[in-house]
Design an enzyme around this catalytic site. Sequence first.
Site, PDB file in Angstrom:
ATOM      1  N   LEU A  42      12.185 -19.885  -5.093  1.00 15.22           N
ATOM      2  CA  LEU A  42      11.087 -19.204  -4.438  1.00 15.22           C
ATOM      3  C   LEU A  42       9.676 -19.164  -5.123  1.00 15.22           C
ATOM      4  O   LEU A  42      10.031 -19.133  -6.274  1.00 15.22           O
ATOM      5  CB  LEU A  42      11.671 -17.712  -4.257  1.00 15.22           C
ATOM      6  CG  LEU A  42      10.479 -16.731  -3.430  1.00 15.22           C
ATOM      7  CD1 LEU A  42      11.204 -15.733  -2.256  1.00 15.22           C
ATOM      8  CD2 LEU A  42       9.917 -15.722  -4.377  1.00 15.22           C
ATOM      9  N   ASP A  50       0.700  -1.449   0.012  1.00  9.97           N
ATOM     10  CA  ASP A  50       0.145  -0.102   0.007  1.00  9.97           C
ATOM     11  C   ASP A  50       0.818   1.303   0.026  1.00  9.97           C
ATOM     12  O   ASP A  50       1.867   0.999   0.527  1.00  9.97           O
ATOM     13  CB  ASP A  50      -0.941  -0.075   1.255  1.00  9.97           C
ATOM     14  CG  ASP A  50      -2.331   0.897   1.109  1.00  9.97           C
ATOM     15  OD1 ASP A  50      -2.289   1.529   0.036  1.00  9.97           O
ATOM     16  OD2 ASP A  50      -2.792   1.228   1.838  1.00  9.97           O
ATOM     17  N   HIS A  75       2.564   3.328  -8.917  1.00 14.20           N
ATOM     18  CA  HIS A  75       2.425   2.139  -9.184  1.00 14.20           C
ATOM     19  C   HIS A  75       3.698   1.536 -10.037  1.00 14.20           C
ATOM     20  O   HIS A  75       4.230   0.429  -9.908  1.00 14.20           O
ATOM     21  CB  HIS A  75       1.331   1.864  -9.949  1.00 14.20           C
ATOM     22  CG  HIS A  75      -0.219   2.112  -9.366  1.00 14.20           C
ATOM     23  ND1 HIS A  75      -0.347   1.651  -8.014  1.00 14.20           N
ATOM     24  CD2 HIS A  75      -1.236   2.830  -9.554  1.00 14.20           C
ATOM     25  CE1 HIS A  75      -1.415   2.028  -7.486  1.00 14.20           C
ATOM     26  NE2 HIS A  75      -1.962   2.668  -8.453  1.00 14.20           N
TER      27      HIS A  75
HETATM   28  C1  FPP Z   1      -1.750  -0.052  -3.373  1.00 18.69           C
HETATM   29  O1  FPP Z   1      -1.574   1.562  -3.255  1.00 18.69           O
HETATM   30  C2  FPP Z   1      -1.403  -0.653  -4.524  1.00 18.69           C
HETATM   31  C3  FPP Z   1      -1.945  -1.186  -5.459  1.00 18.69           C
HETATM   32  C4  FPP Z   1      -3.477  -1.238  -5.532  1.00 18.69           C
HETATM   33  C5  FPP Z   1      -1.451  -1.939  -6.693  1.00 18.69           C
HETATM   34  C6  FPP Z   1      -0.102  -2.506  -6.424  1.00 18.69           C
HETATM   35  C7  FPP Z   1       0.449  -2.979  -7.719  1.00 18.69           C
HETATM   36  C8  FPP Z   1       1.867  -2.873  -7.885  1.00 18.69           C
HETATM   37  C9  FPP Z   1       2.812  -2.492  -6.727  1.00 18.69           C
HETATM   38  C10 FPP Z   1       2.363  -2.934  -9.204  1.00 18.69           C
HETATM   39  C11 FPP Z   1       2.329  -4.395  -9.830  1.00 18.69           C
HETATM   40  C12 FPP Z   1       2.685  -5.298  -8.948  1.00 18.69           C
HETATM   41  C13 FPP Z   1       2.771  -6.694  -9.480  1.00 18.69           C
HETATM   42  C14 FPP Z   1       3.140  -7.761  -8.667  1.00 18.69           C
HETATM   43  C15 FPP Z   1       2.816  -7.135 -10.931  1.00 18.69           C
HETATM   44  P1  FPP Z   1      -2.462   2.431  -3.281  1.00 18.69           P
HETATM   45  O2  FPP Z   1      -2.923   2.877  -4.710  1.00 18.69           O
HETATM   46  O3  FPP Z   1      -3.613   2.252  -2.782  1.00 18.69           O
HETATM   47  O4  FPP Z   1      -1.800   3.587  -2.759  1.00 18.69           O
HETATM   48  P2  FPP Z   1      -2.477   4.720  -1.958  1.00 18.69           P
HETATM   49  O5  FPP Z   1      -3.131   4.273  -0.574  1.00 18.69           O
HETATM   50  O6  FPP Z   1      -1.449   5.760  -1.322  1.00 18.69           O
HETATM   51  O7  FPP Z   1      -3.494   5.491  -2.536  1.00 18.69           O
END
Ligand code: FPP
Length: 252
Positions: free
Chosen positions: A136, A25, A42
């Site tokens: 892994l 997050d 992201h």
């Molecule tokens: C949460 O941060 C993150 C996500 C919903 C997306 C996670 C995706 C990645 C890290 C990239 C791709 C990963 C892989 C494994 C291919 P948020 O957007 O909720 O952040 P915020 O709470 O600050 O708004």
Amino acid sequence: MKHQSSTLAVPEISAVPRHVAIIMDGNGRWATKRFLPRVAGHAKGVDAVRSIVEACAVRGIEFLTLFAFSSENWRRPADEVSVLMRLFMTVLEREVDRMDANGIRLKIVGDMSRFDAKLQEMALKAEQRTAANTRLTLTVCANYGGRWDIMQAVGKMVREQPDATDFSEDQLQPYLSMAYAPEPDLFIRTGGEQRISNFLLWQLAYSELYFTETFWPDFDAAALDLAIESYRQRERRFGRTSAQVLNQKKAS
Ligand code: FPP
């Protein structure tokens, strides 16, 4: 393979967690703080994924599970959802060679039926290509929800035994989408929130929980070590008393 359930038997505990599960997050806030669009967070998050996968493998962690997209993330603005989908495709296109070369077995779990056919096909190919790797196991949870997982498992179990009226926990376990992995020893959530957000509800029954303010793009090997250090200091009692745990340690 059938893994021991933490509620039915006390599992063996190792100094290094066998299985780490992470809610990544804080990507959006990382970007906003830098006056960048959320999607830049992201993209940066993918770099963090790459380095944490390697850091886990080096530390002898056998299973790493990442929450990439929850069943509730479809509620986000359509343009952010489509950027995330494109990002998943790019990762599958560009990273699978490296994963394969580094001994990483990739698993993708979740209700993939809602994804674009091309993305589903790429996910399947990536799984097949890395299936024999043993260093892994990286599980990416996509359109995943803990309740979805329990319900799909119950559905399959009941369909296979339509006349049964009583079921036990260990009968359900093989139908869960991560039946191939032991339950997570350590759960990490970055980004400051302290909740499970419908992640692995069944499997987190006895996991140690670790929350950090660090945003996911900043979560590096040193931050992982802090989490492991915190994990090492926990007394995992699994319902027993502290005296029982100490006696067992002395005996072994
Ligand atoms: C949460 O941060 C993150 C996500 C919903 C997306 C996670 C995706 C990645 C890290 C990239 C791709 C990963 C892989 C494994 C291919 P948020 O957007 O909720 O952040 P915020 O709470 O600050 O708004």
